[in-house]
Scaffold this active site. Sequence first.
Site: not given
Length: 577
Positions: A114, A119, A134, A234, A426, A435, A535, A537
């Site tokens: 990735g 990995t 990994k 997660d 700054d 900014d 269609d 596809r």
Amino acid sequence: MGGCSSAFAVSTRMIRFSRGRVPAAILPVTSNDEPCCSCSPENNNKNNDGGGGGCDGGEHQKGKSWRRWQYRRCGGGGGGGGGRKNAILGDAADVKTAAGFAERYRLGAELGRGEFGVTRRCSDAATGEALACKTIRRKRLRRCRGDAEDVRREVEILRRISALGAGADSVVRLRDACEDSDGVHLVMELCEGGELFDRIFARGHYTERAAAKLARTIVGVVQLCHENGVMHRDLKPENFLFANKSEDSPLKAIDFGLSVFFKPGERFTQVVGSTYYMAPEVLNRSYGPEADVWSAGVILYILLCGVPPFWGDNDEKTVTAILQGGINFQREPWPKVSPHAKDLVSKMLDPDPSTRLTAKEVLEHPWLKNADRAPNVSLGEIVRSRLMQFSAMNKFKKKALGVVAKNLPVEEMDKYTQMFHKMDKDNSGNLTLEDLKLGLQINGHPVPETEIEMLLEAGDIDGNGTLDCEEFVTVLLHIKKMSNEEYLPKAFKFFDKDGNGFIEMEELMDALGDELGPTEQVVKDIIRDIDTDKDGRISYQEFESMMISGSDWRNASRRYSKANFSSLSRKLCKGNS
């Protein structure tokens, strides 16, 4: 398959490259935007709700893609060369030299690649034990202090859980954390049994009893984490893999990149995770470990009916559905699901975290306590087919996003970091509206204030009215990745083998076959959901629409014209190049 399940399959977000953040523009405005400390007491980390990076490494299994590292505060360690002063793990590394690593482990075939690493299968040089490695490449780590902190936290959490021995069999084990001049290498237990949903529809007969056994393992992981002061943040089906291909293989949690240490009573404000599995209090930016129970409840709901309890065809609609609440037990197959199962789902998806069951209470619920005696009657083919299409669509998007990731050069990330520092006159670490306006004017590219406000709204994760380095770079990277004509066409061509401008059924089956072995009907369902002109596809325009729908920062522009948002991105890039 149509209706809810089709929308679910098409809009499921692939967040490997934007690690689980919902754009601030779609979240409710609250007064709880001050960061909470989620530091580990062991490392005295003052990172203000610090998870959210870590490495995914394809969850060290075949077919997975590396998630994109999140920016944190900029201007510190994490990048650089291989000297000890630039160490990422430092004393936390088990092996500190390339020679030491090569002596201990033998690297083998690549399992996944990735944006930030690779990995590989590896083996213990002494015993021959098959493992996974990994590798987080040093040159890919951004020059932000949080990157190194995130790696160290993930390593520390995995070590704490791995040290529990047999009591943590449902969590992938970390063998070694190594570091050399190339980067960080996490040597872990190898899981080759496949994803949760793949195993379900491969069996052919799926029952409430099977769902109960899987749910007991998942909630057991939550309880294990909470007992050890860890909040996962997660939980989702993709983060659970079977250890091997045997029928009685254990199910294991494999990704702790967003996990944090917590103390009783501590509240967190950072919105992380995957939208379908987020608790209402996460979206309202004031949450604790109860949010993990909600996520596990969403997984259980999906295991029992094949679709999520709250869904929409983009993040905004999904968030609205979660906050509005209300569980639908009327559609199939719920009428045939036992009252005990529905009771548990309702109590895990209680919108009030103070009355929601704890993980321990969930495990003591009659339906899970007696999981072996749950009804052994099939939930019906509709559930298996929904799960099958969900898994297949995920893999399609993962493959496409993997091609996008491979084509994003390191220099582009560095450019955005440098851009941030030039505009931060700054050195406050945050860009205000002024900014941004001044930075563009100085470079001869004045932008209307409304467009600057648009960028702020889309990128301001913590809702403080400014963009820090993480927020600034994240939104620009996503705009560029998904609007730049260089990236998505390459992903499209990966599938369009004959170059005729369309992805056809045979091409999609070939592309997904190694990982999924999808049936012809599953591929037809995927094409039907994407093929707007019917269609048979997938055109490039339809492919692009699929990739854009339901994806993190790409949906941040939903209130504005894509042309204006892309124009602003180009002006920012040009003005600071």
